[in-house]
Motif scaffolding. Structure first.
Motif, short mmCIF file in Angstrom:
data_model
loop_
_atom_site.label_atom_id
_atom_site.label_comp_id
_atom_site.label_asym_id
_atom_site.label_seq_id
_atom_site.Cartn_x
_atom_site.Cartn_y
_atom_site.Cartn_z
N ALA A 50 1.64 10.16 12.75
CA ALA A 50 0.20 10.37 12.84
C ALA A 50 -0.55 9.89 11.60
O ALA A 50 -1.71 9.49 11.68
N CYS A 51 0.11 9.90 10.46
CA CYS A 51 -0.54 9.55 9.20
C CYS A 51 -0.40 8.08 8.83
O CYS A 51 -0.74 7.69 7.71
N THR A 52 0.06 7.25 9.75
CA THR A 52 0.33 5.85 9.43
C THR A 52 -0.95 5.11 9.05
O THR A 52 -1.96 5.19 9.74
N VAL A 53 -0.88 4.42 7.93
CA VAL A 53 -1.93 3.52 7.45
C VAL A 53 -1.23 2.22 7.07
O VAL A 53 0.00 2.14 7.09
N GLU A 58 1.34 -3.62 5.33
CA GLU A 58 2.54 -3.02 5.92
C GLU A 58 2.24 -1.59 6.36
O GLU A 58 1.62 -0.82 5.63
N ALA A 59 2.71 -1.24 7.55
CA ALA A 59 2.54 0.14 8.04
C ALA A 59 3.39 1.08 7.20
O ALA A 59 4.58 0.84 7.00
N VAL A 60 2.75 2.15 6.69
CA VAL A 60 3.46 3.16 5.90
C VAL A 60 3.02 4.55 6.35
O VAL A 60 1.91 4.72 6.85
N ARG A 61 3.90 5.50 6.16
CA ARG A 61 3.57 6.90 6.44
C ARG A 61 2.89 7.46 5.19
O ARG A 61 3.53 7.66 4.17
#
Length: 168
Positions: A50-53, A58-61
């Protein structure tokens, strides 16, 4: 309590300056210090997505990234997907294909999907499903989400082909 650290980074292309405790997560910094509340916090263990930015594309938690690790980096949140009050292709397709229900997981899924399409513009439906496997959504059954991402992929691919045809 550790002494707060002053950090600067870009969020959705805008330079921000914030003072944070060294142990503060990027998710908490974005939500509580900078008011980017589209970044949701679910499990706080990097499992739900849910917190992915995106950080530097690059997609990170963001619950697993410390805010101080964002120093001098580019962070993109769901609020940055739309521009000039126009939804992005991925957002439009999510709306058109009913790919969200409660919306809690949607921002993280949108950011993972956008990161995927940025790096793998021809991603297969199987690859889309693989990326989605890192997200927990209990509302939609994922089929509309895969459909929306695939349609956004196809739109972006067609737009890219049209762009190159115009240049030639």
């Amino acid at each position: 309590m550790k002494q707060p650290m002053d950090i600067a980074f870009k969020v959705n292309g805008r330079e921000v300056h914030v003072s944070v405790e060294p142990r503060r997560s990027l998710a908490d910094c974005l939500r509580h210090d900078l008011s980017f509340t589209g970044t949701h916090v679910g499990c706080e263990h990097g499992v739900c997505g849910a917190c992915t930015v995106m950080m530097d594309g690059e997609a990170v938690r963001s619950c697993l990234v410390l805010a101080v690790q964002a120093e001098d980096r580019l962070v993109e949140t769901v609020e940055g997907l739309a521009s000039d009050d126009c939804l992005s292709a991925i957002q439009e397709e999510f709306r058109a294909n009913h790919a969200l229900q409660c919306g809690f997981c949607t921002p993280g899924i949108l950011m993972s999907a956008q990161a995927l399409l940025n790096t793998e513009p021809e991603a297969s439906n199987d690859r889309i499903r693989e990326v989605l496997s890192g997200h927990i959504c209990r509302c939609t059954g994922y089929i509309p989400i895969v459909t929306a991402i695939a349609k956004a992929r196809d739109r972006l691919s067609a737009a890219s082909r049209d762009h190159y045809a115009i240049e030639e």
